[in-house]
Scaffold this motif. Structure first.
Motif, PDB file in Angstrom:
ATOM      1  N   ARG A  27      58.219  52.351  50.897  1.00 59.50           N
ATOM      2  CA  ARG A  27      58.985  51.268  51.530  1.00 59.50           C
ATOM      3  C   ARG A  27      58.119  50.113  52.000  1.00 59.50           C
ATOM      4  N   GLY A  28      56.799  50.306  51.997  1.00 58.46           N
ATOM      5  CA  GLY A  28      55.912  49.271  52.520  1.00 58.46           C
ATOM      6  C   GLY A  28      54.678  49.082  51.672  1.00 58.46           C
ATOM      7  N   ALA A  29      54.098  47.872  51.755  1.00 59.27           N
ATOM      8  CA  ALA A  29      52.929  47.546  50.941  1.00 59.27           C
ATOM      9  C   ALA A  29      51.964  46.662  51.715  1.00 59.27           C
ATOM     10  N   ILE A  30      50.689  46.737  51.321  1.00 58.85           N
ATOM     11  CA  ILE A  30      49.645  45.857  51.838  1.00 58.85           C
ATOM     12  C   ILE A  30      49.009  45.148  50.661  1.00 58.85           C
ATOM     13  N   VAL A  31      48.927  43.821  50.745  1.00 59.22           N
ATOM     14  CA  VAL A  31      48.335  43.013  49.685  1.00 59.22           C
ATOM     15  C   VAL A  31      46.880  42.730  50.031  1.00 59.22           C
ATOM     16  N   VAL A  32      45.985  42.982  49.083  1.00 59.13           N
ATOM     17  CA  VAL A  32      44.564  42.663  49.258  1.00 59.13           C
ATOM     18  C   VAL A  32      44.094  41.847  48.058  1.00 59.13           C
ATOM     19  N   GLY A  33      42.991  41.132  48.247  1.00 56.22           N
ATOM     20  CA  GLY A  33      42.325  40.509  47.093  1.00 56.22           C
ATOM     21  C   GLY A  33      42.757  39.110  46.736  1.00 56.22           C
TER      22      GLY A  33
ATOM     23  N   ILE B 247      36.839  42.894  49.671  1.00 58.03           N
ATOM     24  CA  ILE B 247      38.023  43.710  49.405  1.00 58.03           C
ATOM     25  C   ILE B 247      37.741  45.168  49.756  1.00 58.03           C
ATOM     26  N   ALA B 248      36.532  45.636  49.421  1.00 58.96           N
ATOM     27  CA  ALA B 248      36.161  47.017  49.742  1.00 58.96           C
ATOM     28  C   ALA B 248      36.206  47.260  51.245  1.00 58.96           C
ATOM     29  N   ALA B 249      35.801  46.256  52.030  1.00 65.30           N
ATOM     30  CA  ALA B 249      35.839  46.404  53.491  1.00 65.30           C
ATOM     31  C   ALA B 249      37.278  46.497  53.986  1.00 65.30           C
ATOM     32  N   TRP B 250      38.162  45.637  53.452  1.00 66.87           N
ATOM     33  CA  TRP B 250      39.583  45.724  53.830  1.00 66.87           C
ATOM     34  C   TRP B 250      40.133  47.113  53.523  1.00 66.87           C
ATOM     35  N   LEU B 251      39.809  47.606  52.330  1.00 69.26           N
ATOM     36  CA  LEU B 251      40.337  48.907  51.911  1.00 69.26           C
ATOM     37  C   LEU B 251      39.801  50.038  52.775  1.00 69.26           C
TER      38      LEU B 251
ATOM     39  N   ASN C  51      46.743  45.063  44.616  1.00 69.90           N
ATOM     40  CA  ASN C  51      45.552  44.272  44.304  1.00 69.90           C
ATOM     41  C   ASN C  51      45.992  42.949  43.684  1.00 69.90           C
ATOM     42  N   ALA C  52      45.821  41.839  44.439  1.00 69.56           N
ATOM     43  CA  ALA C  52      46.235  40.519  43.948  1.00 69.56           C
ATOM     44  C   ALA C  52      45.102  39.761  43.276  1.00 69.56           C
ATOM     45  N   HIS C  53      43.947  40.393  43.141  1.00 69.82           N
ATOM     46  CA  HIS C  53      42.793  39.732  42.515  1.00 69.82           C
ATOM     47  C   HIS C  53      42.938  39.773  40.997  1.00 69.82           C
ATOM     48  N   PRO C  54      42.486  38.719  40.293  1.00 69.37           N
ATOM     49  CA  PRO C  54      42.566  38.731  38.823  1.00 69.37           C
ATOM     50  C   PRO C  54      41.782  39.870  38.171  1.00 69.37           C
ATOM     51  N   ASP C  55      40.774  40.385  38.870  1.00 68.08           N
ATOM     52  CA  ASP C  55      39.972  41.491  38.351  1.00 68.08           C
ATOM     53  C   ASP C  55      40.631  42.811  38.759  1.00 68.08           C
TER      54      ASP C  55
ATOM     55  N   PHE D 298      48.049  56.424  49.899  1.00 66.55           N
ATOM     56  CA  PHE D 298      48.123  55.118  49.253  1.00 66.55           C
ATOM     57  C   PHE D 298      48.236  55.253  47.732  1.00 66.55           C
ATOM     58  N   ASP D 299      49.119  54.459  47.160  1.00 66.80           N
ATOM     59  CA  ASP D 299      49.190  54.282  45.709  1.00 66.80           C
ATOM     60  C   ASP D 299      48.793  52.837  45.413  1.00 66.80           C
ATOM     61  N   THR D 300      47.957  52.637  44.396  1.00 66.65           N
ATOM     62  CA  THR D 300      47.414  51.313  44.099  1.00 66.65           C
ATOM     63  C   THR D 300      48.076  50.703  42.865  1.00 66.65           C
ATOM     64  N   PHE D 301      48.357  49.396  42.949  1.00 64.12           N
ATOM     65  CA  PHE D 301      48.951  48.662  41.828  1.00 64.12           C
ATOM     66  C   PHE D 301      48.216  47.326  41.684  1.00 64.12           C
TER      67      PHE D 301
END
Length: 341
Positions: free
Chosen positions: A128-134, A85-89, A71-75, A103-106
């Protein structure tokens, strides 16, 4: 496959993984199996591979790996609070879980973690892999994570990042604008206008305004209304909007800012009698609006597909030639526009 297993002294499953360059197999074993396969002239049968893939689809997927959702969003709660963001997720989880991924969230703005620490956490969990959202308001990732990106496979949703530029999946904002302009012109509107924060347009590298400009080329020069930069919801911005409206007299406004409807009503406009409104991102809270459906959930699915492909091919780090997957959008009719006479 059986011959390779016998001559290399390992199981057929190990041979299969070694030929895929899977990191679960030691480097020495992978090299030995691959060299033997080359010596024997072994080649994968694409028809058989396709058949096996189809057979796997009929089975309930078993857990394979964990993917990190960053989660790259400030919130820290943006994954729940922000509809985009909810739609992406939704798309990420739907596609990932169908393929057996968890999925593990950070949160990338957590003051307790940086690139080095997150890399250690991911290694300890076998991620080994990640997806950036937000990513909103800027397309640069937090600098404290610069050391992380060379170590993992990563895909970004929503925008193209810089420093570093990573592979990404998002809606095609330029094509979206072209379609929106096409739809309002088909309804008979003569002076369509874009009302959008410069920050948002800059985030997508001007693809909204560029699409609007190109769409307006079908109009006579005198009917091409300039874009209004809605910087914020302040009174000074409202006054600028009022002057812009009086001067340029648009007959339909395309926007991401739904409070424009309130501004227009405060100025005495009736929608759609006096002016039309189009939402550039269809939102459940404004179902009555004419809008463009971005299908951000499909961008989430595409991000998972891209990441799985990278993991399968043992790709990681900052790509020399980042990939991009752009999704389509479609028109959703609504009561905020009407056929012009």
């Amino acid at each position: 496959m059986t011959m390779l297993a016998e001559q290399s002294g390992v199981s057929k499953n190990t041979v299969s993984l070694a030929l895929k360059n899977d990191r679960r197999i030691s480097v020495e074993t992978r090299r030995r199996v691959q060299q033997l396969a080359e010596k024997l002239g072994y080649q994968r049968n694409p028809v058989l591979s396709h058949l096996m893939a189809e057979l796997r689809k009929t089975k309930v997927p078993k857990f394979r790996y964990t993917i990190a959702l960053l989660n790259a969003h400030p919130d820290s709660l943006a994954m729940k609070r922000h509809p985009t963001i909810a739609a992406w997720l939704t798309g990420c989880r739907r596609r990932g879980e169908s393929q057996g991924y968890h999925f593990d969230t950070f949160w990338l703005h957590d003051p307790e973690i940086n690139g080095a620490r997150l890399a250690r956490i991911l290694r300890s969990r076998g991620i080994r892999g990640a997806i950036v959202v937000g990513l909103f308001n800027q397309n640069r990732l937090p600098p404290q994570f610069d050391s992380l990106w060379p170590q993992i496979a990563c895909v970004v949703t929503g925008v193209r990042t810089h420093e570093p530029t990573l592979s990404f999946c998002c809606v095609d904002h330029h094509a979206l604008m072209l379609e929106a302009v096409k739809q309002v012109l088909a309804l008979g509107y003569k002076r369509p206008a874009l009302v959008l924060s410069h920050t948002v347009d800059h985030l997508v590298e001007g693809r909204f305004s560029a699409g609007m400009w190109f769409g307006q080329q079908a109009l006579p020069t005198a009917q091409r209304v300039p874009t209004f930069d809605k910087a914020d919801g302040s009174d000074s911005c409202f006054q600028r909007f009022k002057k812009w409206l009086e001067r340029h007299k648009p007959d339909v406004i395309l926007t991401l800012h739904r409070d424009i409807k309130i501004w227009l009503e405060d100025l005495g406009y009736k929608i759609p009698r006096d002016i039309g409104l189009v939402d550039l991102e269809h939102n459940p809270s404004a179902q009555e609006w004419a809008a463009m459906e971005q299908r951000n959930d499909l961008s989430g699915e595409a991000a998972v597909d891209m990441l799985i492909s990278m993991l399968y091919n043992n790709e990681s780090g900052i790509p020399e030639s980042p990939r991009a997957t752009l999704g389509s959008s479609h028109w959703v009719p609504g009561v905020t526009v009407r056929k012009q006479r």
